[in-house]
Design an enzyme around this catalytic site. Structure first.
Site, mmCIF file in Angstrom:
data_model
loop_
_atom_site.group_PDB
_atom_site.id
_atom_site.type_symbol
_atom_site.label_atom_id
_atom_site.label_comp_id
_atom_site.label_asym_id
_atom_site.label_seq_id
_atom_site.Cartn_x
_atom_site.Cartn_y
_atom_site.Cartn_z
ATOM 1 N N GLN A 1 4.593 -12.978 9.668
ATOM 2 C CA GLN A 1 3.128 -12.898 9.723
ATOM 3 C C GLN A 1 2.536 -13.522 8.468
ATOM 4 O OE1 GLN A 1 0.356 -9.418 9.079
ATOM 5 N NE2 GLN A 1 0.283 -9.496 11.318
ATOM 6 N N TYR B 1 -9.361 -9.050 7.698
ATOM 7 C CA TYR B 1 -8.799 -9.867 6.625
ATOM 8 C C TYR B 1 -9.485 -11.238 6.592
ATOM 9 C CZ TYR B 1 -5.338 -6.160 6.192
ATOM 10 O OH TYR B 1 -4.732 -4.944 6.007
ATOM 11 N N HIS C 1 3.268 -3.142 7.232
ATOM 12 C CA HIS C 1 3.548 -3.345 5.816
ATOM 13 C C HIS C 1 4.384 -2.173 5.317
ATOM 14 C CE1 HIS C 1 3.092 -4.890 1.828
ATOM 15 N NE2 HIS C 1 2.662 -3.722 1.406
ATOM 16 N N ARG D 1 -3.123 -13.224 15.610
ATOM 17 C CA ARG D 1 -3.634 -11.880 15.912
ATOM 18 C C ARG D 1 -5.138 -11.889 15.661
ATOM 19 N NH1 ARG D 1 -2.074 -6.770 17.053
ATOM 20 N NH2 ARG D 1 -3.175 -5.023 16.088
ATOM 21 N N GLN E 1 0.640 9.823 8.002
ATOM 22 C CA GLN E 1 0.836 10.390 6.672
ATOM 23 C C GLN E 1 1.856 9.645 5.816
ATOM 24 O OE1 GLN E 1 0.544 14.693 8.578
ATOM 25 N NE2 GLN E 1 0.871 14.857 6.394
ATOM 26 N N ARG F 1 -15.031 27.673 3.676
ATOM 27 C CA ARG F 1 -14.089 27.219 2.655
ATOM 28 C C ARG F 1 -14.635 27.576 1.279
ATOM 29 N NH1 ARG F 1 -9.615 24.380 2.309
ATOM 30 N NH2 ARG F 1 -9.192 22.953 0.582
ATOM 31 N N ARG G 1 3.974 1.503 14.845
ATOM 32 C CA ARG G 1 4.446 2.788 14.313
ATOM 33 C C ARG G 1 5.495 3.477 15.185
ATOM 34 N NH1 ARG G 1 -1.023 5.821 13.650
ATOM 35 N NH2 ARG G 1 -1.340 4.681 15.601
ATOM 36 N N ALA H 1 4.471 18.356 5.847
ATOM 37 C CA ALA H 1 5.550 18.053 6.780
ATOM 38 C C ALA H 1 6.329 16.819 6.364
ATOM 39 C CB ALA H 1 4.999 17.883 8.193
#
Length: 714
Positions: free
Chosen positions: A115, A192, A41, A239, A370, A593, A342, A698
């Protein structure tokens, strides 16, 4: 309708990819290699640009050699949308945009499947309206919300609405055919709607659509039956989740029974996914071993091969990043193809480069999530950390420059490499200046962290491309204003250095920065990590986890009680050898922390995994530290959240207290160079951590680098 992909196996294909490069069929489609670009997506589907963005995105991947592309999910009706950036056939010009994208893929000789998607209770519908302006309904088999639903309880579909939804899948398939798609993939995985009907966790009905496993499977069966009847001449795949990874959900036997029920309906292929979005088992993060889920695809393939329909294709997916991974999966003939998603954000030319044997040039997905998954779940524009052009191809076209310029880039970290590669790729004369003896910057350090070895691949591919395109690379040399005086454009991307702390005892020899710890290792004994953000969490993982991926894969399987394949572990020669170090029990490590969440700065889909790994290892995590009082041999003294003075065992103290801009002779590099460049009239830009080190990101750094080099050297 038959469509032949023009991408074919070539005589020069390396032996390592002989099976991947071989042709195959998927129903009426004849495909030139066994690589599928899985559904992602992107949000491009609803951009008001006439389809230009989507077309450019898919065109570049088709031109890069992938044989078959699956679109991002296209909602079958208004209430099927997962969010406001999901398209619906017939609404808002969607068909016209998809037609432009389909034509672009066909122009490159590729094939593309739509899809067909229904989010069910996963729809994040807050503030959304349907085509009539009414608030969008969230529907499901039963009125059960999920954790991220923000209080929205879905409406249970009536029997009549279930029938109507089945017809909506069929109507969407007919729309896909009219647009020109070569086939459709039915989304029945990852929790889904179709998956929700199958599971006893989300289907509490006691009617023809639920009540036992057979009736829970009926919705999937009827959707496939309706879609196949609607488009008898197109490729039709589904799928499915090989496993839901949800305690109490569908068993393996129930999934296998569903496969048996679907096979007689005319399916051409089954793509095997894994897990639900709400599962607490990691599935797609960098910490997941390569090829972890192959056993589930193999199990379904065995069901298919033993059935009366053995020619139905089975496609494996998830946590494969390199086509040599794919070859290992396909070599025994059980599985027909591999789907990578990806990795095609990271490198559109993944297939072309690999089939030519140019593996060093492939820019590998690092599994950070990210700029892709983390953004998609909040409706933000999707891109890629290591390829900031991804899904922005219209804004940053790949065409060569007509006016080559001298472009200098100061800094060989992720931002500098992004700028240098983009400029060199477009024909500019690039010189890269790096003060360290090796490229990589923060990526070089990240590659030392267990599970992040793939970060080295981006550095490797950038170096290979710069070398191939004739760039000049200076290592171990700081650029001066004099060096840059003749440049046409300068990108200052020299990055950051660890920030020191002002605590008594910080000068002691057992106090080291995270950079020193990652590069040189840490002696045996207890360790206190000052700073529990993303770098602190990564450093703790470095201290406690094995550098051997095979060991980690076995531990992953035990931790999550999974049948994890180790077939791909360690197979791909792209990962750096681990730094020498002693791996210690987590009980010897304390991460401290002051405020905020542990792992802050890690992406939202990965933080819980990274922090969870430390907790599983027994790492002590201390939040609410009021003050770091002093450091002594063997102990770090703090004032804890209650105001008490407490000693933390620390044979070594690792400082992960943030970063600051890299300095040169006591002054900031960018400030010093900027003065000289301004005086010389040289156009320049400061990007990434060199511009702002307060919150090193980054994704921001590589995006700024791309934007800057395009602005300075079009």
């Amino acid at each position: 309708m038959e469509h032949m992909s023009s991408v074919a196996s070539a005589p020069t294909v390396p032996t390592a990819l002989r099976t991947v490069a071989s042709p195959w069929t998927l129903g009426p489609l004849r495909l030139g290699n066994r690589v599928v670009m899985g559904s992602m997506h992107t949000g491009l589907e609803v951009q008001d640009d006439g389809g230009a963005g989507m077309a450019a995105f898919y065109r570049e991947r088709a031109a890069g050699g992938v044989s078959c592309i699956i679109t991002g999910g296209i909602a079958v009706n208004d209430e099927a949308r997962g969010g406001p950036d999901f398209a619906v056939f017939g609404v808002g010009g969607a068909d016209e945009r998809f037609r432009v994208a389909v034509d672009a893929v066909h122009d490159e000789g590729g094939t593309i499947l739509a899809q067909l998607f229904h989010a069910g209770r996963y729809a994040l519908a807050s503030g959304m309206v349907d085509r009539d302006g009414a608030p969008q309904r969230v529907v499901a088999p039963s009125a059960l919300p999920w954790a991220a639903a923000r209080g929205v309880v879905p409406t249970e579909l009536t029997s009549a609405e279930v029938e109507r939804t089945i017809e909506d899948f069929a109507a969407a398939a007919r729309s896909a055919r009219a647009v020109g798609f070569d086939g459709v993939e039915i989304m029945g995985s990852e929790g889904y709607l179709i998956n929700q009907f199958q599971s006893p966790l989300t289907n509490l009905r006691d009617d023809e659509w639920g009540g036992d496993a057979v009736r829970r499977r009926r919705f999937a069966v009827e959707v496939v039956r309706a879609v196949r009847a609607a488009v008898p001449d197109l490729a039709v795949t589904i799928r499915l989740s090989g496993a839901d990874l949800m305690p109490g959900s569908s068993t393996d036997d129930e999934v296998d029974a569903l496969v048996h029920d679907l096979l007689p309906l005319g399916l051409d292929g089954i793509s095997v996914g894994i897990g639900w979005h709400e599962s607490r088992t990691p599935t797609v993060q960098a910490a997941v071993p390569h090829g972890a889920w192959l056993a589930y695809a193999a199990r379904i393939a065995e069901v298919v091969r033993a059935s009366p329909y053995p020619d139905v294709r089975v496609i494996a997916s998830n946590r494969m990043t390199d086509l040599r991974d794919g070859e290992a999966v396909l070599a025994d003939g059980l599985i027909d193809a591999v789907a990578l998603a990806r990795p095609f954000l990271a490198d559109p030319a993944l297939v072309e480069r690999s089939l030519a044997g140019r593996f060093a040039l492939v820019n590998t997905c690092i599994g950070c999530n990210q700029a892709c998954l983390d953004r998609s779940i909040v409706g933000a524009p999707v891109s890629c950390l290591v390829n900031p052009r991804a899904a922005r191809e219209v804004a940053f076209p790949s065409r060569p420059t007509t006016e080559p310029k001298r472009v200098d880039v100061v800094g060989g970290g992720p931002a500098g490499l992004a700028a240098a590669v983009d400029a060199a790729r477009r024909g500019h004369r690039v010189t890269l200046w790096e003060a360290d003896e090796q490229l990589g910057g923060q990526f070089g350090l990240a590659a030392m962290v267990p599970g992040k070895e793939d970060y080295a691949a981006t550095v490797r591919s950038a170096r290979a491309e710069l070398d191939e395109r004739g760039a000049t690379i200076h290592l171990g040399r700081r650029a001066t204003a004099t060096d840059l005086a003749g440049s046409d454009a300068v990108v200052l991307a020299h990055g950051v250095v660890p920030r020191a702390i002002d605590v008594p005892g910080a000068e002691l020899p057992h106090v080291v920065s995270y950079e020193q710890a990652l590069r040189d290792g840490v002696p045996e004994g207890t360790v206190a990590v000052i700073g529990g953000g993303g770098i602190g969490v990564d450093t703790a993982a470095f201290l406690t986890e094995s550098p051997d991926e095979a060991v980690r894969a076995a531990e992953f399987a035990v931790r999550w009680d999974l049948d994890v394949s180790d077939e791909l572990v360690g197979d791909v020669p792209q990962r750096l050898p681990a730094a020498p170090r002693t791996t210690r029990p987590g009980s010897q490590v304390t991460v401290l922390r002051r405020t905020g969440k542990f792992g802050q700065g890690i992406g939202i889909t990965s933080r819980w995994v990274a922090v969870g790994r430390l907790r599983d290892a027994g790492v002590r995590m201390v939040g609410g530290v009021q003050e770091y009082l002093r450091i002594e041999p063997g102990v770090l003294w703090i004032r804890d959240e209650h105001g008490d003075e407490v000693g933390v065992p620390a044979d070594t103290v690792v400082v992960c207290a943030g970063q600051e801009r890299a300095s040169d002779s006591g002054g900031d590099v960018s400030d010093g160079l900027a003065t000289g460049l301004q005086a010389a009239g040289v156009p320049f830009a400061v990007v990434g951590g060199a511009r702002d080190a307060r919150s090193v990101d980054a994704v921001r750094a590589t995006s700024e680098a791309l934007e800057a080099v395009r602005r300075l050297a079009p």
